[in-house]
Design a protein around this motif. Structure first.
Motif, PDB file in Angstrom:
ATOM      1  N   ILE A 141       0.550   2.215  -9.589  1.00  0.00           N
ATOM      2  CA  ILE A 141      -0.847   1.911  -9.304  1.00  0.00           C
ATOM      3  C   ILE A 141      -0.934   1.506  -7.843  1.00  0.00           C
ATOM      4  O   ILE A 141      -0.183   0.632  -7.386  1.00  0.00           O
ATOM      5  N   ILE A 142      -1.833   2.131  -7.107  1.00  0.00           N
ATOM      6  CA  ILE A 142      -2.017   1.865  -5.679  1.00  0.00           C
ATOM      7  C   ILE A 142      -3.373   1.187  -5.515  1.00  0.00           C
ATOM      8  O   ILE A 142      -4.408   1.778  -5.833  1.00  0.00           O
ATOM      9  N   PHE A 143      -3.377  -0.050  -5.040  1.00  0.00           N
ATOM     10  CA  PHE A 143      -4.597  -0.842  -4.940  1.00  0.00           C
ATOM     11  C   PHE A 143      -5.140  -0.817  -3.515  1.00  0.00           C
ATOM     12  O   PHE A 143      -4.394  -0.999  -2.544  1.00  0.00           O
ATOM     13  N   CYS A 144      -6.450  -0.605  -3.417  1.00  0.00           N
ATOM     14  CA  CYS A 144      -7.170  -0.679  -2.144  1.00  0.00           C
ATOM     15  C   CYS A 144      -8.305  -1.692  -2.290  1.00  0.00           C
ATOM     16  O   CYS A 144      -8.805  -1.931  -3.395  1.00  0.00           O
ATOM     17  N   ASN A 145      -8.736  -2.260  -1.179  1.00  0.00           N
ATOM     18  CA  ASN A 145      -9.802  -3.262  -1.225  1.00  0.00           C
ATOM     19  C   ASN A 145     -11.184  -2.645  -1.337  1.00  0.00           C
ATOM     20  O   ASN A 145     -12.087  -3.257  -1.910  1.00  0.00           O
ATOM     21  N   ARG A 146     -11.372  -1.433  -0.800  1.00  0.00           N
ATOM     22  CA  ARG A 146     -12.699  -0.826  -0.781  1.00  0.00           C
ATOM     23  C   ARG A 146     -12.706   0.463  -1.582  1.00  0.00           C
ATOM     24  O   ARG A 146     -11.712   1.197  -1.635  1.00  0.00           O
ATOM     25  N   SER A 157       5.912   1.405 -13.419  1.00  0.00           N
ATOM     26  CA  SER A 157       7.166   1.105 -12.715  1.00  0.00           C
ATOM     27  C   SER A 157       6.937   0.484 -11.348  1.00  0.00           C
ATOM     28  O   SER A 157       7.736  -0.338 -10.897  1.00  0.00           O
ATOM     29  N   HIS A 158       5.843   0.863 -10.657  1.00  0.00           N
ATOM     30  CA  HIS A 158       5.614   0.380  -9.294  1.00  0.00           C
ATOM     31  C   HIS A 158       4.141   0.009  -9.096  1.00  0.00           C
ATOM     32  O   HIS A 158       3.257   0.581  -9.745  1.00  0.00           O
ATOM     33  N   VAL A 159       3.944  -0.918  -8.184  1.00  0.00           N
ATOM     34  CA  VAL A 159       2.605  -1.270  -7.699  1.00  0.00           C
ATOM     35  C   VAL A 159       2.668  -1.290  -6.183  1.00  0.00           C
ATOM     36  O   VAL A 159       3.570  -1.901  -5.591  1.00  0.00           O
ATOM     37  N   PHE A 160       1.725  -0.598  -5.549  1.00  0.00           N
ATOM     38  CA  PHE A 160       1.628  -0.567  -4.088  1.00  0.00           C
ATOM     39  C   PHE A 160       0.297  -1.195  -3.691  1.00  0.00           C
ATOM     40  O   PHE A 160      -0.771  -0.706  -4.089  1.00  0.00           O
ATOM     41  N   ASN A 161       0.370  -2.269  -2.932  1.00  0.00           N
ATOM     42  CA  ASN A 161      -0.837  -2.853  -2.345  1.00  0.00           C
ATOM     43  C   ASN A 161      -1.071  -2.167  -1.002  1.00  0.00           C
ATOM     44  O   ASN A 161      -0.518  -2.565   0.024  1.00  0.00           O
ATOM     45  N   PHE A 162      -1.886  -1.117  -1.029  1.00  0.00           N
ATOM     46  CA  PHE A 162      -2.198  -0.428   0.221  1.00  0.00           C
ATOM     47  C   PHE A 162      -2.911  -1.374   1.183  1.00  0.00           C
ATOM     48  O   PHE A 162      -2.718  -1.305   2.393  1.00  0.00           O
ATOM     49  N   ASP A 163      -3.740  -2.266   0.633  1.00  0.00           N
ATOM     50  CA  ASP A 163      -4.397  -3.323   1.415  1.00  0.00           C
ATOM     51  C   ASP A 163      -3.962  -4.672   0.859  1.00  0.00           C
ATOM     52  O   ASP A 163      -3.833  -4.838  -0.361  1.00  0.00           O
ATOM     53  N   VAL A 164      -3.773  -5.635   1.734  1.00  0.00           N
ATOM     54  CA  VAL A 164      -3.510  -7.000   1.293  1.00  0.00           C
ATOM     55  C   VAL A 164      -4.779  -7.534   0.654  1.00  0.00           C
ATOM     56  O   VAL A 164      -5.857  -7.475   1.260  1.00  0.00           O
ATOM     57  N   PRO A 165      -4.738  -8.034  -0.581  1.00  0.00           N
ATOM     58  CA  PRO A 165      -5.971  -8.502  -1.239  1.00  0.00           C
ATOM     59  C   PRO A 165      -6.601  -9.653  -0.483  1.00  0.00           C
ATOM     60  O   PRO A 165      -5.921 -10.528   0.057  1.00  0.00           O
ATOM     61  N   SER A 166      -7.932  -9.656  -0.459  1.00  0.00           N
ATOM     62  CA  SER A 166      -8.657 -10.708   0.263  1.00  0.00           C
ATOM     63  C   SER A 166      -8.658 -12.022  -0.496  1.00  0.00           C
ATOM     64  O   SER A 166      -8.870 -13.076   0.105  1.00  0.00           O
ATOM     65  N   HIS A 167      -8.461 -11.993  -1.822  1.00  0.00           N
ATOM     66  CA  HIS A 167      -8.337 -13.203  -2.625  1.00  0.00           C
ATOM     67  C   HIS A 167      -6.887 -13.347  -3.059  1.00  0.00           C
ATOM     68  O   HIS A 167      -6.297 -12.408  -3.615  1.00  0.00           O
ATOM     69  N   ALA A 168      -6.322 -14.530  -2.839  1.00  0.00           N
ATOM     70  CA  ALA A 168      -4.905 -14.729  -3.119  1.00  0.00           C
ATOM     71  C   ALA A 168      -4.589 -14.521  -4.598  1.00  0.00           C
ATOM     72  O   ALA A 168      -3.529 -13.981  -4.945  1.00  0.00           O
ATOM     73  N   GLU A 169      -5.507 -14.927  -5.500  1.00  0.00           N
ATOM     74  CA  GLU A 169      -5.245 -14.775  -6.933  1.00  0.00           C
ATOM     75  C   GLU A 169      -5.110 -13.307  -7.327  1.00  0.00           C
ATOM     76  O   GLU A 169      -4.383 -12.978  -8.271  1.00  0.00           O
ATOM     77  N   ASP A 170      -5.818 -12.426  -6.611  1.00  0.00           N
ATOM     78  CA  ASP A 170      -5.759 -11.005  -6.955  1.00  0.00           C
ATOM     79  C   ASP A 170      -4.369 -10.418  -6.724  1.00  0.00           C
ATOM     80  O   ASP A 170      -4.007  -9.415  -7.345  1.00  0.00           O
ATOM     81  N   TYR A 171      -3.600 -11.027  -5.827  1.00  0.00           N
ATOM     82  CA  TYR A 171      -2.242 -10.533  -5.605  1.00  0.00           C
ATOM     83  C   TYR A 171      -1.410 -10.675  -6.871  1.00  0.00           C
ATOM     84  O   TYR A 171      -0.678  -9.756  -7.263  1.00  0.00           O
ATOM     85  N   LYS A 210       8.623  -3.031  -9.489  1.00  0.00           N
ATOM     86  CA  LYS A 210       8.645  -3.246  -8.045  1.00  0.00           C
ATOM     87  C   LYS A 210       7.213  -3.276  -7.525  1.00  0.00           C
ATOM     88  O   LYS A 210       6.355  -2.536  -7.998  1.00  0.00           O
ATOM     89  N   ALA A 211       7.008  -4.136  -6.538  1.00  0.00           N
ATOM     90  CA  ALA A 211       5.695  -4.274  -5.920  1.00  0.00           C
ATOM     91  C   ALA A 211       5.859  -4.281  -4.410  1.00  0.00           C
ATOM     92  O   ALA A 211       6.601  -5.108  -3.863  1.00  0.00           O
ATOM     93  N   PHE A 212       5.199  -3.337  -3.729  1.00  0.00           N
ATOM     94  CA  PHE A 212       5.228  -3.227  -2.270  1.00  0.00           C
ATOM     95  C   PHE A 212       3.845  -3.555  -1.727  1.00  0.00           C
ATOM     96  O   PHE A 212       2.829  -3.114  -2.283  1.00  0.00           O
ATOM     97  N   THR A 213       3.815  -4.310  -0.644  1.00  0.00           N
ATOM     98  CA  THR A 213       2.566  -4.659   0.022  1.00  0.00           C
ATOM     99  C   THR A 213       2.650  -4.228   1.480  1.00  0.00           C
ATOM    100  O   THR A 213       3.593  -4.609   2.184  1.00  0.00           O
ATOM    101  N   LEU A 214       1.686  -3.428   1.913  1.00  0.00           N
ATOM    102  CA  LEU A 214       1.650  -2.953   3.299  1.00  0.00           C
ATOM    103  C   LEU A 214       0.762  -3.896   4.103  1.00  0.00           C
ATOM    104  O   LEU A 214      -0.391  -4.142   3.742  1.00  0.00           O
ATOM    105  N   SER A 215       1.309  -4.412   5.195  1.00  0.00           N
ATOM    106  CA  SER A 215       0.605  -5.417   5.985  1.00  0.00           C
ATOM    107  C   SER A 215       0.595  -5.011   7.447  1.00  0.00           C
ATOM    108  O   SER A 215       1.617  -4.585   7.997  1.00  0.00           O
ATOM    109  N   SER A 216      -0.566  -5.153   8.070  1.00  0.00           N
ATOM    110  CA  SER A 216      -0.710  -4.928   9.511  1.00  0.00           C
ATOM    111  C   SER A 216      -1.030  -6.268  10.174  1.00  0.00           C
ATOM    112  O   SER A 216      -1.319  -7.257   9.492  1.00  0.00           O
ATOM    113  N   PRO A 217      -0.987  -6.357  11.493  1.00  0.00           N
ATOM    114  CA  PRO A 217      -1.255  -7.655  12.146  1.00  0.00           C
ATOM    115  C   PRO A 217      -2.605  -8.263  11.804  1.00  0.00           C
ATOM    116  O   PRO A 217      -2.763  -9.484  11.840  1.00  0.00           O
TER     117      PRO A 217
END
Length: 499
Positions: free
Chosen positions: A256-261, A322-336, A351-358
């Motif tokens: 499952i790949i999660f996006c914020n928008r 099997s996997h979760v990809f956070n394409f966007d870092v969730p804006s609410h901490a509980e959603d993570y 496995k859970a991967f989170t992609l983070s930019s500055p």
């Protein structure tokens, strides 16, 4: 240790629970079910995944086992924030009420009103609905809520985020004052506390420790990357996501790949499909038939990647992710916690991967503060040269216009300069002869057109009509035109005596 057999449930309900494979209730079930069976209002504070759905479905089925529903007047009402969560509550009701004769109706958006009206007209014991569709039926005069005995509000904090609190207040006012209310929420926001004080009568507060930790079976990785250019962040993140999937290989059975928008959900799903990955989007703007078909395909394994908004972060029970990809870092901490909780379920590894930019430092700090530990860092895979998007060159000044299509001044072919030609005597002498040779014959003048007697009368009648029209408009064709130079108004010629 408390068991379901100690909770005074209906024997038919208890039989269904045993067949489902459950023997020991969770903490919130062990505290909420006895109070609900006594008819008390219950305020449950617990996160998704703690078993609170069975915590209100089991006493609901036991209480409604006696009695009969009337047309358009449901005996109980369950409110859920999303269509998927409402459908999952309906499945749970089917599981625990299969040995009873209770009926249900599911009122959610994206489904025909006609089919839902038929169920309501026959009479239902349990009405499971989202707030918007429930009010639609009520305003159309197809539903009465005066017969509701038990009302359940599930995931109230999620409804607060989605703006459903005014609708919930209105629905409370449409139900009888003597109803029993079961209210479940993950947090106690001020708006939710105001509703509980207004509509709950001496409730039993059941609070389970807030879930601020993740399961040990989930391997978490934070992938930090810096885009080559700010306007290329989205494209380079998509390329990084594809490389992560390829690097996992056969271990990534589905994800499952999660996006914020919602718009990003569509773009990411389309990008994955264009690169040969089996992916489909799911979010709140899609038709319900499409959302149901997509979820069914992901459950049965025919769909490998589900690109979703937070509509799939809570309430969905898909054990073999099997996997979760956070394409966007969730804006609410509980959603993570909710997002990565879709994997590593029922004792499985995940496995859970989170992609983070500055630009995600603020949200990332909130997540690590909630977990009280930093997220494990991982190394980003190298993006292949053919996968890395090339930055588009900036157009030069004037490019793209018609002027840019013209060749530069230095590239234009120079026109041959005309040199003055001196008249030669022979050429001058031969000019009259050449002019005489090329002189065109003069064409005779056209003969004057003779007036047609048949048209003369018609022209005369037209002239008379024009004269009569001019007289009606105050015109005189023969009167001379008088201008300011020939006529001076009288007031200009008067003299005024000074006082």
């Amino acid at each position: 240790m408390t068991k379901f057999s100690d909770l005074k449930l209906d024997p038919k309900v208890l039989k269904a629970v045993v067949e489902a494979g459950y023997e020991t209730p969770t903490p919130i079930q062990a505290q909420a079910i006895p109070a609900a069976l006594e008819g008390r209002d219950v305020l449950g504070i617990a996160q998704t995944g703690t078993g609170k759905t069975a915590g209100f479905v089991l006493p609901l089925v036991t209480r409604l086992a006696r009695g009969r529903a009337r047309a358009r007047m449901p005996r109980s009402l369950v409110l859920a924030p999303t269509r998927e969560l409402a459908a999952q509550v309906a499945e749970s009701f089917d599981t625990y009420s299969k040995y009873t004769k209770l009926t249900k109706a599911l009122l959610i958006g994206g489904v025909s009103f006609g089919e839902q009206d038929k169920l309501i007209d026959r009479g239902v014991d349990v009405l499971i609905a989202t707030p918007g569709r429930l009010l639609d039926h009520f305003e159309r005069g197809k539903l009465l809520l005066t017969g509701v005995e038990v009302m359940v509000v599930d995931e109230a904090d999620r409804m607060l985020d989605m703006g459903f609190i005014p609708d919930i207040e209105r629905i409370f006012q449409l139900t009888p004052f003597t109803r029993q209310t079961l209210f479940f929420s993950a947090t106690m926001a001020p708006e939710i506390e105001r509703i509980t004080n207004q509509f709950l009568s001496n409730p039993l507060k059941v609070e389970v420790a807030r879930q601020a930790t993740t399961a040990e079976s989930i391997e978490q990785r934070l992938i930090e990357f810096r885009p080559s250019r700010k306007d290329r962040t989205f494209a380079e993140k998509r390329a990084l996501l594809r490389e992560l999937i390829v690097a996992e290989g056969e271990a990534c059975k589905n994800a499952i790949i999660f996006c914020n928008r919602k718009i990003d959900v569509d773009v990411v799903a389309k990008s994955l499909k264009q690169h040969g990955f089996d992916a489909a989007p799911i979010h709140g703007d899609l038709d319900q038939s499409v959302r149901t078909r997509t979820l069914d395909g992901f459950r049965d394994g025919s769909l490998r990647f589900l690109v979703a908004s937070d509509v799939a972060a809570r309430g969905l029970d898909i054990p073999a992710v099997s996997h979760v990809f956070n394409f966007d870092v969730p804006s609410h901490a509980e959603d993570y916690v909710h997002r990565i909780g879709r994997t590593g379920r029922a004792g499985r590894k995940g496995k859970a991967f989170t992609l983070s930019s500055p630009s995600d430092e603020k949200y990332l700090g909130a997540i690590e503060h909630m977990l009280q530990k930093p997220l494990p860092r991982g190394e980003a895979p190298e993006v292949a040269a053919d996968e890395r998007p090339e930055p588009a060159p900036k157009p030069k000044r004037g490019e793209g216009s018609e002027r840019a299509a013209r060749p530069a001044r230095a590239e234009r072919p120079r026109r041959a300069r005309r040199e003055p030609v001196e008249a030669q005597p022979e050429a001058v002498a031969s000019q009259p002869e050449a002019a005489a040779k090329v002189e065109k014959p003069v064409e005779p003048a056209p003969a004057p057109v003779q007036p047609d007697p048949a048209n003369a009368d018609e022209r005369g009648r037209n002239d008379k009509r024009g004269d009569r029209r001019d007289r009606r408009r105050g015109r005189d064709n023969d009167a001379p035109v008088v201008g300011m130079g020939d006529h001076v108004p009288d007031f200009l010629t008067r003299t005024f005596r000074s006082v």
